[in-house]
Scaffold this motif. Structure first.
Motif, PDB file in Angstrom:
ATOM      1  N   GLY B  43      -4.803   4.244  -9.001  1.00  0.00           N
ATOM      2  CA  GLY B  43      -5.602   5.083  -8.104  1.00  0.00           C
ATOM      3  C   GLY B  43      -6.120   4.280  -6.925  1.00  0.00           C
ATOM      4  N   HIS B  44      -6.583   3.069  -7.218  1.00  0.00           N
ATOM      5  CA  HIS B  44      -7.081   2.203  -6.142  1.00  0.00           C
ATOM      6  C   HIS B  44      -5.945   1.784  -5.213  1.00  0.00           C
ATOM      7  CE1 HIS B  44      -8.438  -1.684  -4.365  1.00  0.00           C
ATOM      8  NE2 HIS B  44      -9.494  -0.950  -4.125  1.00  0.00           N
ATOM      9  N   ALA B  45      -4.777   1.503  -5.791  1.00  0.00           N
ATOM     10  CA  ALA B  45      -3.622   1.099  -4.973  1.00  0.00           C
ATOM     11  C   ALA B  45      -3.243   2.213  -3.996  1.00  0.00           C
ATOM     12  CB  ALA B  45      -2.439   0.753  -5.872  1.00  0.00           C
ATOM     13  N   ILE B  46      -3.271   3.451  -4.466  1.00  0.00           N
ATOM     14  CA  ILE B  46      -2.926   4.585  -3.595  1.00  0.00           C
ATOM     15  C   ILE B  46      -3.942   4.700  -2.459  1.00  0.00           C
ATOM     16  CG2 ILE B  46      -2.759   7.106  -3.458  1.00  0.00           C
ATOM     17  CD1 ILE B  46      -1.749   7.046  -6.390  1.00  0.00           C
ATOM     18  N   LEU B  47      -5.221   4.700  -2.812  1.00  0.00           N
ATOM     19  CA  LEU B  47      -6.254   4.917  -1.792  1.00  0.00           C
ATOM     20  C   LEU B  47      -6.331   3.749  -0.805  1.00  0.00           C
ATOM     21  CD1 LEU B  47      -8.990   6.567  -4.027  1.00  0.00           C
ATOM     22  CD2 LEU B  47      -7.532   7.674  -2.334  1.00  0.00           C
ATOM     23  N   SER B  48      -5.933   2.565  -1.247  1.00  0.00           N
ATOM     24  CA  SER B  48      -5.926   1.405  -0.346  1.00  0.00           C
ATOM     25  C   SER B  48      -4.861   1.543   0.738  1.00  0.00           C
ATOM     26  CB  SER B  48      -5.664   0.120  -1.138  1.00  0.00           C
ATOM     27  OG  SER B  48      -6.693  -0.097  -2.062  1.00  0.00           O
ATOM     28  N   GLU B  49      -3.897   2.425   0.499  1.00  0.00           N
ATOM     29  CA  GLU B  49      -2.798   2.604   1.458  1.00  0.00           C
ATOM     30  C   GLU B  49      -3.144   3.585   2.579  1.00  0.00           C
ATOM     31  OE1 GLU B  49       0.351   1.143   1.429  1.00  0.00           O
ATOM     32  OE2 GLU B  49      -0.421  -0.173  -0.126  1.00  0.00           O
ATOM     33  N   LEU B  50      -4.267   4.289   2.448  1.00  0.00           N
ATOM     34  CA  LEU B  50      -4.592   5.315   3.444  1.00  0.00           C
ATOM     35  C   LEU B  50      -5.094   4.653   4.724  1.00  0.00           C
ATOM     36  CD1 LEU B  50      -6.369   8.084   1.317  1.00  0.00           C
ATOM     37  CD2 LEU B  50      -3.966   7.435   1.422  1.00  0.00           C
ATOM     38  N   ASP B  51      -4.232   4.633   5.738  1.00  0.00           N
ATOM     39  CA  ASP B  51      -4.590   3.966   6.990  1.00  0.00           C
ATOM     40  C   ASP B  51      -4.721   4.947   8.154  1.00  0.00           C
ATOM     41  OD1 ASP B  51      -1.974   4.659   7.391  1.00  0.00           O
ATOM     42  OD2 ASP B  51      -1.214   2.612   7.468  1.00  0.00           O
ATOM     43  N   GLY B  52      -4.548   6.248   7.861  1.00  0.00           N
ATOM     44  CA  GLY B  52      -4.673   7.238   8.924  1.00  0.00           C
ATOM     45  C   GLY B  52      -3.462   7.314   9.828  1.00  0.00           C
ATOM     46  N   ARG B  53      -2.402   6.557   9.499  1.00  0.00           N
ATOM     47  CA  ARG B  53      -1.197   6.556  10.341  1.00  0.00           C
ATOM     48  C   ARG B  53       0.040   6.997   9.563  1.00  0.00           C
ATOM     49  NH1 ARG B  53       0.129   1.723  11.275  1.00  0.00           N
ATOM     50  NH2 ARG B  53      -1.541   0.613  10.237  1.00  0.00           N
ATOM     51  N   ARG B  54       0.105   6.613   8.276  1.00  0.00           N
ATOM     52  CA  ARG B  54       1.313   6.893   7.499  1.00  0.00           C
ATOM     53  C   ARG B  54       1.174   8.194   6.710  1.00  0.00           C
ATOM     54  NH1 ARG B  54       2.187   2.091   3.863  1.00  0.00           N
ATOM     55  NH2 ARG B  54      -0.078   2.045   4.000  1.00  0.00           N
ATOM     56  N   SER B  55       2.285   8.899   6.594  1.00  0.00           N
ATOM     57  CA  SER B  55       2.295  10.160   5.852  1.00  0.00           C
ATOM     58  C   SER B  55       2.298   9.881   4.349  1.00  0.00           C
ATOM     59  CB  SER B  55       3.539  10.971   6.210  1.00  0.00           C
ATOM     60  OG  SER B  55       4.684  10.332   5.673  1.00  0.00           O
ATOM     61  N   MET B  56       2.033  10.937   3.586  1.00  0.00           N
ATOM     62  CA  MET B  56       2.050  10.830   2.131  1.00  0.00           C
ATOM     63  C   MET B  56       3.440  10.385   1.654  1.00  0.00           C
ATOM     64  SD  MET B  56      -0.061  13.354  -0.293  1.00  0.00           S
ATOM     65  CE  MET B  56       0.546  14.854   0.360  1.00  0.00           C
ATOM     66  N   ALA B  57       4.498  10.883   2.300  1.00  0.00           N
ATOM     67  CA  ALA B  57       5.860  10.514   1.906  1.00  0.00           C
ATOM     68  C   ALA B  57       6.118   9.025   2.148  1.00  0.00           C
ATOM     69  CB  ALA B  57       6.870  11.354   2.687  1.00  0.00           C
ATOM     70  N   THR B  58       5.660   8.520   3.287  1.00  0.00           N
ATOM     71  CA  THR B  58       5.854   7.097   3.604  1.00  0.00           C
ATOM     72  C   THR B  58       5.079   6.214   2.637  1.00  0.00           C
ATOM     73  OG1 THR B  58       6.115   7.661   5.933  1.00  0.00           O
ATOM     74  CG2 THR B  58       5.629   5.361   5.427  1.00  0.00           C
ATOM     75  N   ILE B  59       3.841   6.610   2.361  1.00  0.00           N
ATOM     76  CA  ILE B  59       3.004   5.847   1.424  1.00  0.00           C
ATOM     77  C   ILE B  59       3.658   5.829   0.038  1.00  0.00           C
ATOM     78  CG2 ILE B  59       0.806   5.920   0.171  1.00  0.00           C
ATOM     79  CD1 ILE B  59      -0.470   6.904   2.826  1.00  0.00           C
ATOM     80  N   SER B  60       4.180   6.976  -0.392  1.00  0.00           N
ATOM     81  CA  SER B  60       4.839   7.054  -1.704  1.00  0.00           C
ATOM     82  C   SER B  60       6.046   6.125  -1.755  1.00  0.00           C
ATOM     83  CB  SER B  60       5.276   8.490  -1.996  1.00  0.00           C
ATOM     84  OG  SER B  60       4.150   9.337  -2.074  1.00  0.00           O
ATOM     85  N   GLY B  61       6.825   6.102  -0.683  1.00  0.00           N
ATOM     86  CA  GLY B  61       7.995   5.222  -0.631  1.00  0.00           C
ATOM     87  C   GLY B  61       7.601   3.760  -0.703  1.00  0.00           C
ATOM     88  N   ASP B  62       6.552   3.402   0.018  1.00  0.00           N
ATOM     89  CA  ASP B  62       6.080   2.012   0.008  1.00  0.00           C
ATOM     90  C   ASP B  62       5.577   1.611  -1.381  1.00  0.00           C
ATOM     91  OD1 ASP B  62       6.694   1.931   2.670  1.00  0.00           O
ATOM     92  OD2 ASP B  62       4.625   2.001   3.390  1.00  0.00           O
ATOM     93  N   LEU B  63       4.840   2.518  -2.021  1.00  0.00           N
ATOM     94  CA  LEU B  63       4.314   2.217  -3.360  1.00  0.00           C
ATOM     95  C   LEU B  63       5.445   2.123  -4.385  1.00  0.00           C
ATOM     96  CD1 LEU B  63       1.147   4.516  -3.355  1.00  0.00           C
ATOM     97  CD2 LEU B  63       1.139   2.023  -3.532  1.00  0.00           C
ATOM     98  N   ALA B  64       6.442   2.997  -4.258  1.00  0.00           N
ATOM     99  CA  ALA B  64       7.582   2.961  -5.186  1.00  0.00           C
ATOM    100  C   ALA B  64       8.298   1.616  -5.076  1.00  0.00           C
ATOM    101  CB  ALA B  64       8.539   4.108  -4.880  1.00  0.00           C
ATOM    102  N   ALA B  65       8.457   1.129  -3.849  1.00  0.00           N
ATOM    103  CA  ALA B  65       9.113  -0.166  -3.645  1.00  0.00           C
ATOM    104  C   ALA B  65       8.259  -1.297  -4.216  1.00  0.00           C
ATOM    105  CB  ALA B  65       9.355  -0.388  -2.154  1.00  0.00           C
TER     106      ALA B  65
END
Lengths: 12, 96
Positions: B43-65
């Protein structure tokens, strides 16, 4: 850390 | 403008909501107006990715990698997690 379903638990 | 959640939306923490390390409980928490949510590592890893620039799809791809997990599983979990927080007004969804 492996991927698991994320959890957020409200602290009352 | 807040939008209905979909993977093209850009999730962002609204004003007055922030991540915080609770030294007493030794956990990461999400602090919002008059409410506090205790987070697990993912949960913390996901919320740490919220930068106001990347979409949910991009964030998901980055986390999957980063976690070496299937993209469809991560996307499903991220969308469910962030939509639930958006319902609680702890995450804003901006049109992508």
């Amino acid at each position: 850390m492996a991927w698991t379903t994320p959890i957020a638990v409200e602290i009352n | 403008m807040t939008a209905t959640a979909n993977t093209a939306c850009i999730p962002v923490l609204p004003r007055g909501v922030r991540l915080h390390h609770d030294r007493v409980r030794k956990v990461e928490v999400l602090l919002g107006p008059e409410r506090t949510l205790m987070l697990d590592g993912i949960g913390h890893a996901i919320l740490s990715e919220l930068d106001g620039r990347r979409s949910m799809a991009t964030i998901s791809g980055d986390l999957a990698a980063r976690f070496g997990a299937p993209v469809d599983q991560v996307s499903r979990d991220v969308e469910t997690f962030l939509t639930d927080l958006a319902d609680k007004r702890l995450v804003d969804m901006i049109d992508g």
